[in-house]
Design an enzyme around this catalytic site. Structure first.
Site, PDB file in Angstrom:
ATOM      1  N   PRO A 240     -73.151 -36.853 -69.132  1.00  0.00           N
ATOM      2  CA  PRO A 240     -73.005 -38.258 -69.509  1.00  0.00           C
ATOM      3  C   PRO A 240     -72.793 -38.389 -71.017  1.00  0.00           C
ATOM      4  O   PRO A 240     -73.727 -38.278 -71.804  1.00  0.00           O
ATOM      5  CB  PRO A 240     -74.330 -38.893 -69.068  1.00  0.00           C
ATOM      6  CG  PRO A 240     -75.302 -37.757 -69.039  1.00  0.00           C
ATOM      7  CD  PRO A 240     -74.532 -36.525 -68.706  1.00  0.00           C
ATOM      8  N   ASP A 412     -74.369 -35.317 -75.184  1.00  0.00           N
ATOM      9  CA  ASP A 412     -74.789 -35.259 -73.783  1.00  0.00           C
ATOM     10  C   ASP A 412     -76.132 -35.983 -73.687  1.00  0.00           C
ATOM     11  O   ASP A 412     -77.141 -35.505 -74.217  1.00  0.00           O
ATOM     12  CB  ASP A 412     -74.912 -33.795 -73.356  1.00  0.00           C
ATOM     13  CG  ASP A 412     -75.281 -33.629 -71.884  1.00  0.00           C
ATOM     14  OD1 ASP A 412     -75.708 -34.626 -71.252  1.00  0.00           O
ATOM     15  OD2 ASP A 412     -75.161 -32.500 -71.372  1.00  0.00           O
ATOM     16  N   HIS A 413     -76.139 -37.130 -73.000  1.00  0.00           N
ATOM     17  CA  HIS A 413     -77.348 -37.951 -72.963  1.00  0.00           C
ATOM     18  C   HIS A 413     -78.495 -37.284 -72.201  1.00  0.00           C
ATOM     19  O   HIS A 413     -79.640 -37.725 -72.282  1.00  0.00           O
ATOM     20  CB  HIS A 413     -77.037 -39.320 -72.332  1.00  0.00           C
ATOM     21  CG  HIS A 413     -77.729 -40.457 -73.011  1.00  0.00           C
ATOM     22  ND1 HIS A 413     -79.020 -40.358 -73.506  1.00  0.00           N
ATOM     23  CD2 HIS A 413     -77.317 -41.712 -73.313  1.00  0.00           C
ATOM     24  CE1 HIS A 413     -79.364 -41.503 -74.053  1.00  0.00           C
ATOM     25  NE2 HIS A 413     -78.346 -42.346 -73.963  1.00  0.00           N
ATOM     26  N   ARG A 414     -78.212 -36.208 -71.477  1.00  0.00           N
ATOM     27  CA  ARG A 414     -79.284 -35.464 -70.820  1.00  0.00           C
ATOM     28  C   ARG A 414     -80.135 -34.711 -71.830  1.00  0.00           C
ATOM     29  O   ARG A 414     -81.290 -34.362 -71.544  1.00  0.00           O
ATOM     30  CB  ARG A 414     -78.701 -34.479 -69.797  1.00  0.00           C
ATOM     31  CG  ARG A 414     -77.914 -35.124 -68.666  1.00  0.00           C
ATOM     32  CD  ARG A 414     -77.238 -34.087 -67.798  1.00  0.00           C
ATOM     33  NE  ARG A 414     -76.280 -33.282 -68.536  1.00  0.00           N
ATOM     34  CZ  ARG A 414     -75.551 -32.294 -67.996  1.00  0.00           C
ATOM     35  NH1 ARG A 414     -75.676 -32.007 -66.703  1.00  0.00           N
ATOM     36  NH2 ARG A 414     -74.705 -31.615 -68.736  1.00  0.00           N
ATOM     37  N   VAL A 415     -79.559 -34.458 -73.008  1.00  0.00           N
ATOM     38  CA  VAL A 415     -80.250 -33.675 -74.033  1.00  0.00           C
ATOM     39  C   VAL A 415     -80.550 -34.510 -75.273  1.00  0.00           C
ATOM     40  O   VAL A 415     -81.642 -34.438 -75.848  1.00  0.00           O
ATOM     41  CB  VAL A 415     -79.409 -32.432 -74.426  1.00  0.00           C
ATOM     42  CG1 VAL A 415     -80.122 -31.598 -75.481  1.00  0.00           C
ATOM     43  CG2 VAL A 415     -79.082 -31.589 -73.201  1.00  0.00           C
TER      44      VAL A 415
END
Length: 440
Positions: A240, A412-415
């Site tokens: 994302p 990366d919005h996961r990180v």
């Protein structure tokens, strides 16, 4: 003893390869370690060595053909050994070289060309000699130098704003106002005069010519383009992405670069400054220098900065390893060397793999702002625009020319969360606006 010539995996992401050329012919003697062929991988052209000795008895994939990794592409054996079973059992997995294009059918004989009339004159034809040249203008008086006060050229705020918008150096304009002050009409009259572009603001370089393409043709997908499509589509549709942009005051960086250009034989680029600034900032923000691993986030103990380089059939990212530990001049030398060999497709696998963060710069094409797709498995990539000369309004409302550059971080919005992305860019901006800190 029969030795199989199997297409080796020459890069970490290689799935198939193209035989660029065989350096040995059928019947040539071969020793273990001899270079047999040049292989085009998804990243570079690599040499493939023989794993056995004997005679190259059979080439199963000719130059120009493709084959998957691990497939049989040739056979080395002694002259009297029977290789028929091995050749017969070879799986037909290789793609033969594309046939040469058929010659076009002969066209009907054309009548001899008629002499051209004046209306049919070719575009490249010279102007007729009879055309009278325009009378040369009289000599233009040389303007007096602009008035300088305290090291700064005297000019009205409006004149400064107009000069900044038109990329006109104030010290080249003659002032006609009180005490030699530059005013509006001085900028207008200077702008209309045919003068050479100032050395400090060179025009943007012309874009390099791309490959010759005939509209309507179908273009075979190269190994590199295939991998680019697969990896970036995977990144865009899996990670994302979100984007944060900041504008950086580059006045001090421009001045520092000019000083380095005068004092060093090496030409330091703005991108070299960005690489060094990002490397230092990454040591303070380990999650920007990390990778999403599904059930965990892997932070990297070293800072390896990839620098995107455009080549004729795709894109490759040579890696400046341990960039945080290298000086600006070391980074500049290394980037120039890596970029040159990348365009020649002469990089080694360890020189284009293992990056932990990537920088993509389109400023040299006059692009002011863009967004980039994250290079997996990294968690961020920085898109760098051009350094522009713009009008800047100071705190006292005075207008002056300045240099600004926009950079956009894709994360990366996961990180990485939004606040962290903003803080990281804030640190990059701080370093570039105070470039002396890059040497500390």
């Amino acid at each position: 003893m029969i030795s199989k010539v199997v297409l080796a995996k020459l890069s970490p992401t290689m799935e198939e390869g193209t035989i660029v050329k065989w350096t040995k012919k059928e019947g040539d003697p071969v020793k273990q370690g001899d270079v047999l062929a040049e292989i085009e991988t998804d990243k570079a052209n690599m040499e493939m060595e023989a794993q056995g000795s004997g005679v190259l008895r059979k080439i199963l994939v000719p130059a120009g053909g493709k084959a998957p990794v691990g497939s049989l592409i040739g056979v080395i054996a002694e002259p009297n050994e029977d290789i028929s079973k091995m050749v017969a059992s070879a799986a037909p997995a290789a793609t033969p070289a594309p046939p040469a294009p058929a010659a076009p059918p002969p066209q009907a004989q054309q009548p001899p060309p008629q002499p051209q009339t004046q209306a049919q004159t070719a575009p490249a034809a010279p102007q007729p000699a009879a055309a009278a040249p325009s009378p040369a203008p009289g000599p233009r008086p040389v303007p007096a130098p602009a008035a300088v006060e305290g090291g700064r050229v005297r000019a009205s705020p409006l004149a400064r704003s107009m000069a900044a918008h038109r990329n006109i150096p104030l010290d080249a304009v003659a002032g006609s106002g009180p005490g030699g002050r530059i005013i509006k009409r001085d900028i207008e009259s200077w702008a209309g005069a045919p003068t050479a572009a100032p050395a400090r603001s060179p025009a943007a370089p012309a874009a390099p010519a791309g490959p010759t393409i005939t509209p309507g043709e179908e273009i075979p997908v190269s190994n590199m383009r295939h991998v680019i499509a697969k990896r970036l589509a995977e990144s865009m549709f899996t990670a994302p992405h979100f984007y944060v942009t900041v504008e950086i005051d580059m006045d001090a960086a421009v001045e520092l670069r000019e000083q380095l250009q005068r004092g060093e034989e090496l030409k330091v680029s703005y991108n070299d400054l960005v690489v060094k600034a990002c490397a230092k900032a990454l040591t303070r923000f380990p999650l920007v220098n990390a990778s999403w691993m599904g059930d965990k986030i892997a932070t990297h103990g070293e800072v390896h900065v990839g620098v995107a380089v455009a080549i004729p059939d795709g894109l490759i990212t040579p890696v400046v390893r341990n960039a945080d530990r290298k000086s600006l001049l070391e980074i500049s030398l290394e980037v120039k060397d890596l970029a040159t060999r990348a365009r020649e497709r002469k990089l080694k696998p360890e020189e284009f793999t293992g990056s932990t963060f990537t920088i993509s710069n389109l400023g040299m094409f006059g692009v002011t702002e863009f967004t980039a797709i994250i290079n997996p498995p990294e968690s961020a990539i920085l898109a760098v625009g051009a350094v522009q000369r713009v009008a800047v309004v100071d705190e006292d409302d005075s207008v002056r020319p300045g240099h600004r550059m926009k950079v956009t971080l894709s994360s990366d919005h996961r990180v990485v969360d939004g606040a962290m992305a903003a803080q990281f860019l804030g640190e990059v901006r701080r370093l570039l606006e105070n470039p002396v800190s890059l040497f500390v």
